[in-house]
Design an enzyme around this catalytic site. Structure first.
Site, PDB file in Angstrom:
ATOM      1  N   ALA A  12      52.074  28.518  33.457  1.00 10.02           N
ATOM      2  CA  ALA A  12      52.678  27.313  32.886  1.00 10.02           C
ATOM      3  C   ALA A  12      54.164  27.507  32.673  1.00 10.02           C
ATOM      4  CB  ALA A  12      52.004  26.971  31.554  1.00 10.02           C
ATOM      5  N   ASP A  14      56.485  27.080  29.967  1.00 11.28           N
ATOM      6  CA  ASP A  14      56.365  26.934  28.516  1.00 11.28           C
ATOM      7  C   ASP A  14      57.614  26.284  27.939  1.00 11.28           C
ATOM      8  OD1 ASP A  14      53.875  27.990  28.454  1.00 11.28           O
ATOM      9  OD2 ASP A  14      54.407  29.871  27.478  1.00 11.28           O
ATOM     10  N   ILE A  42      51.200  36.612  33.354  1.00  9.55           N
ATOM     11  CA  ILE A  42      52.658  36.620  33.516  1.00  9.55           C
ATOM     12  C   ILE A  42      53.312  37.190  32.267  1.00  9.55           C
ATOM     13  CG2 ILE A  42      54.694  35.117  33.656  1.00  9.55           C
ATOM     14  CD1 ILE A  42      53.119  33.380  35.632  1.00  9.55           C
ATOM     15  N   GLU A  91      52.882  22.169  32.475  1.00 10.91           N
ATOM     16  CA  GLU A  91      53.728  22.527  31.349  1.00 10.91           C
ATOM     17  C   GLU A  91      52.845  22.770  30.134  1.00 10.91           C
ATOM     18  OE1 GLU A  91      58.016  20.247  31.984  1.00 10.91           O
ATOM     19  OE2 GLU A  91      56.539  19.439  30.604  1.00 10.91           O
ATOM     20  N   ASP A 256      49.254  38.415  24.205  1.00 11.41           N
ATOM     21  CA  ASP A 256      49.660  38.946  25.504  1.00 11.41           C
ATOM     22  C   ASP A 256      50.553  40.174  25.337  1.00 11.41           C
ATOM     23  OD1 ASP A 256      48.317  36.833  26.767  1.00 11.41           O
ATOM     24  OD2 ASP A 256      50.084  35.551  26.688  1.00 11.41           O
TER      25      ASP A 256
END
Length: 312
Positions: A12, A14, A42, A91, A256
């Protein structure tokens, strides 16, 4: 030889901002928006790169948002491989409420991937000349991608002797665990959904994590507990760490960052306890920055010395 490959099937762009108070009906005057590349794998790759790890981020992307996503990843000098798709990369929009320090996150489903598009991602993993030490499967799956996608990655990883690190939820999480992974990082909510039990006490958390291991579904369970820290469980030990007291700018990307810090240390052959410290430090460091800016190496190095890990 590549050390770590991350796979993000639903990346996405962000977009984050902040406002004093989130209310319905009223126009909310916000600060200038901040753009970051987003998506579980990612983000993990971004953290690994900042810590000096050898990593490649694999992801599908398309449209103007996909092009901007690629530019942002390249700006951070993260090695990546983009699989082109016809659809428009999604998004994700987040608003930080200044008065309460809460984050409101609005997550779109993502573009529908054609069979040839998601299969190309699997082929990339299967066709790697040299198998990486670790494969990270992180984040949600977009429409069109079968719920057993992570399970297929788990089979590929097992066939090639790769350690699969899994951070997902719902049916994709359950399907991959049925195949068996090296490490899984559920939240307490995800663990409750997985087991169907309320898991009210720390003893319940430990027992549920250990059951996953005894069933052969994972070798390591890293249970994220939010403000209560985390629990790391293997077949023969359990480690507990409390959250570090830091000033929170945004909670987005902390999980993450935890995975990135933990995996970076494991790949350096640090002890499990030391790797746990780095994971906790990276998660705490991510809280210091707005949006999905994630952690910085200097903060991780400073904070990991403050993490107290105890055996339970």
């Amino acid at each position: 030889m590549l050390d770590i490959l991350t796979v993000t099937m639903n990346p996405a762009l962000d977009v984050s901002t902040s406002t004093d108070k989130v209310m319905d009906t009223h126009k909310l005057r916000c600060t200038a928006s901040i753009l970051h590349p987003g998506g579980g794998g990612i983000n993990v790759a971004r953290v690994l790169h900042r810590l000096g790890g050898d990593c490649l981020a694999l992801y599908p992307a398309g449209g103007a948002n996909g092009q901007r996503l690629r530019q942002l990843i390249d700006q951070e000098q993260v090695r990546s491989q983009c699989v082109p798709i016809a659809g428009e990369t999604r998004e994700s929009f987040s608003v930080h409420e200044q008065s309460s320090r809460r984050d409101f996150r609005f997550v779109l489903p993502g573009p529908e991937l054609a069979p040839g598009e998601w299969q190309a991602c699997l082929r990339h993993v299967a066709d790697l000349r040299a198998a990486p030490a670790y494969l990270v499967a992180s984040g949600s799956l977009p429409p069109g991608v079968p719920a057993d996608f992570h399970a297929r990655l788990a089979r590929l990883a097992r066939e090639r002797g790769i350690r699969l690190v899994l951070d997902s939820s719902g049916p994709p999480l359950a399907a991959a665990l049925a195949e068996g992974v090296y490490l899984v990082k559920p939240s307490l909510r995800e663990l409750r959904e997985l087991t169907g039990h309320p898991l009210d006490t720390e003893q319940d958390w430990h027992a549920a994590a250990l059951q996953i291991i005894l069933a052969g579904q994972a070798q390591v369970v890293a249970l994220s507990l939010g403000e209560d820290g985390a629990l790391l469980v293997t077949a023969d030990r359990a480690l507990r760490a409390r959250s570090l007291p830091v000033k929170v700018a945004s909670s987005i990307g902390a999980g993450d960052s935890f995975v990135g810090g933990l995996l970076w240390a494991l790949n350096r052959r640090e002890s499990l306890e030391q790797a746990f410290r780095y994971g906790m430090a990276a998660g705490a460091a991510a809280l210091l920055a707005p949006g999905t800016a994630l952690c910085q190496a200097a903060d991780v190095e400073r904070l990991h010395r403050e993490v107290a890990v105890t055996a339970v």
